[in-house]
Design a protein around this motif. Sequence first.
Motif, PDB file in Angstrom:
ATOM      1  N   ASN A 222       0.829  -1.183   0.000  1.00  0.00           N
ATOM      2  CA  ASN A 222       0.000   0.000   0.000  1.00  0.00           C
ATOM      3  C   ASN A 222       0.875   1.249   0.000  1.00  0.00           C
ATOM      4  O   ASN A 222       1.890   1.304   0.696  1.00  0.00           O
ATOM      5  CB  ASN A 222      -0.899  -0.031   1.249  1.00  0.00           C
ATOM      6  CG  ASN A 222      -1.983   1.016   1.205  1.00  0.00           C
ATOM      7  OD1 ASN A 222      -1.733   2.175   0.924  1.00  0.00           O
ATOM      8  ND2 ASN A 222      -3.202   0.608   1.500  1.00  0.00           N
ATOM      9  N   LEU A 223       0.492   2.257  -0.777  1.00  0.00           N
ATOM     10  CA  LEU A 223       1.229   3.517  -0.780  1.00  0.00           C
ATOM     11  C   LEU A 223       1.424   4.061   0.623  1.00  0.00           C
ATOM     12  O   LEU A 223       2.464   4.642   0.938  1.00  0.00           O
ATOM     13  CB  LEU A 223       0.499   4.549  -1.626  1.00  0.00           C
ATOM     14  CG  LEU A 223       0.605   4.473  -3.147  1.00  0.00           C
ATOM     15  CD1 LEU A 223      -0.254   5.555  -3.771  1.00  0.00           C
ATOM     16  CD2 LEU A 223       2.040   4.618  -3.596  1.00  0.00           C
TER      17      LEU A 223
ATOM     18  N   HIS B  69       7.113   7.485  -1.533  1.00  0.00           N
ATOM     19  CA  HIS B  69       6.285   7.640  -2.727  1.00  0.00           C
ATOM     20  C   HIS B  69       6.010   9.109  -3.029  1.00  0.00           C
ATOM     21  O   HIS B  69       5.828   9.480  -4.200  1.00  0.00           O
ATOM     22  CB  HIS B  69       4.981   6.866  -2.558  1.00  0.00           C
ATOM     23  CG  HIS B  69       5.150   5.382  -2.602  1.00  0.00           C
ATOM     24  ND1 HIS B  69       5.614   4.728  -3.719  1.00  0.00           N
ATOM     25  CD2 HIS B  69       4.955   4.425  -1.669  1.00  0.00           C
ATOM     26  CE1 HIS B  69       5.685   3.429  -3.488  1.00  0.00           C
ATOM     27  NE2 HIS B  69       5.294   3.215  -2.244  1.00  0.00           N
TER      28      HIS B  69
ATOM     29  N   ALA C  25       0.878  11.539  -2.461  1.00  0.00           N
ATOM     30  CA  ALA C  25       1.222  10.354  -3.254  1.00  0.00           C
ATOM     31  C   ALA C  25      -0.069   9.652  -3.628  1.00  0.00           C
ATOM     32  O   ALA C  25      -0.912   9.396  -2.767  1.00  0.00           O
ATOM     33  CB  ALA C  25       2.140   9.414  -2.486  1.00  0.00           C
ATOM     34  N   GLY C  26      -0.206   9.329  -4.910  1.00  0.00           N
ATOM     35  CA  GLY C  26      -1.446   8.725  -5.358  1.00  0.00           C
ATOM     36  C   GLY C  26      -2.610   9.650  -5.032  1.00  0.00           C
ATOM     37  O   GLY C  26      -2.552  10.860  -5.264  1.00  0.00           O
ATOM     38  N   SER C  27      -3.662   9.103  -4.463  1.00  0.00           N
ATOM     39  CA  SER C  27      -4.822   9.913  -4.083  1.00  0.00           C
ATOM     40  C   SER C  27      -4.722  10.416  -2.650  1.00  0.00           C
ATOM     41  O   SER C  27      -5.633  11.111  -2.175  1.00  0.00           O
ATOM     42  CB  SER C  27      -6.104   9.098  -4.242  1.00  0.00           C
ATOM     43  OG  SER C  27      -6.099   7.986  -3.358  1.00  0.00           O
ATOM     44  N   TYR C  28      -3.637  10.095  -1.959  1.00  0.00           N
ATOM     45  CA  TYR C  28      -3.498  10.496  -0.565  1.00  0.00           C
ATOM     46  C   TYR C  28      -2.880  11.889  -0.458  1.00  0.00           C
ATOM     47  O   TYR C  28      -1.904  12.212  -1.139  1.00  0.00           O
ATOM     48  CB  TYR C  28      -2.633   9.498   0.203  1.00  0.00           C
ATOM     49  CG  TYR C  28      -3.243   8.122   0.290  1.00  0.00           C
ATOM     50  CD1 TYR C  28      -4.384   7.884   1.054  1.00  0.00           C
ATOM     51  CD2 TYR C  28      -2.687   7.050  -0.405  1.00  0.00           C
ATOM     52  CE1 TYR C  28      -4.950   6.621   1.122  1.00  0.00           C
ATOM     53  CE2 TYR C  28      -3.244   5.775  -0.336  1.00  0.00           C
ATOM     54  CZ  TYR C  28      -4.375   5.578   0.430  1.00  0.00           C
ATOM     55  OH  TYR C  28      -4.941   4.326   0.496  1.00  0.00           O
TER      56      TYR C  28
ATOM     57  N   GLN D   1      -9.391  13.311  -3.392  1.00  0.00           N
ATOM     58  CA  GLN D   1      -8.253  12.867  -2.585  1.00  0.00           C
ATOM     59  C   GLN D   1      -8.725  12.304  -1.250  1.00  0.00           C
ATOM     60  O   GLN D   1      -9.827  12.607  -0.786  1.00  0.00           O
ATOM     61  CB  GLN D   1      -7.287  14.034  -2.356  1.00  0.00           C
ATOM     62  CG  GLN D   1      -6.680  14.564  -3.640  1.00  0.00           C
ATOM     63  CD  GLN D   1      -5.829  15.798  -3.404  1.00  0.00           C
ATOM     64  OE1 GLN D   1      -6.146  16.644  -2.570  1.00  0.00           O
ATOM     65  NE2 GLN D   1      -4.735  15.913  -4.150  1.00  0.00           N
TER      66      GLN D   1
END
Length: 223
Positions: free
Chosen positions: A2-3, A10, A151-154, A188
């Motif tokens: 997981n990110l 990340h 990072a990513g959608s976080y 997000q």
Amino acid sequence: MNLLDNIIWHALSGPQANVSTGTERARRFAPGFSPILGFANAAQPVFADLIPFCGPDEHFYCGGWSGPVQPGWRIEEEATMFRMVWAGEPPAKDDAPDAVLLGPNHSRPALELAMLTHPGPFGPRTIELGDYFGIFEGPRLVAMAGERLQAGSYREISGVCTDPEFQGRGLARRLMGKLIRRQLARGQTPILHVMRDNFAVQFYERLGFRKHCEPVVRVVSRT
């Protein structure tokens, strides 16, 4: 993986690579931003890669690593923190319409407030990492909260702090609600970090955050 399990790496090697420096195995935010280190393998950090990028008078935060210190470095502090993820309902309304979006001209009062309240690793350019909002009493910045890691959608909410003279008025709650609404509207997922022994853990849980993990966090410096 997981990110979230290695969110710092990340972020520093991904969307925020332009404000970081280092190698393909180890990176740091560039000087002036938050003093945070990230490693491709957080459990086996390659500190040697960072020696050309870190000064001997700097102190850095790093998480997820609990092994012995490597030559050329020393551990200044050690604790654990909670990494928390938003799991609540969107705030019904913006409770902080009076909040001011902080810009470069606010870097000094933001840093002064951070030095007074110690919300975590903070530098003179930290407010450039995302949207930072502040509440003022006249010309005085008395509360702020903003965005740091991405990072990513976080998207991390960070730098949440209130001048001790103005605590108990719900300023942090109002600012966090504003940020949460904006992040959710962008698709997000809000996250945050808080030290295990910080009374704010319960406050964040009441808001709608849930604990994801409890990594070790260390403050390190070069010898």
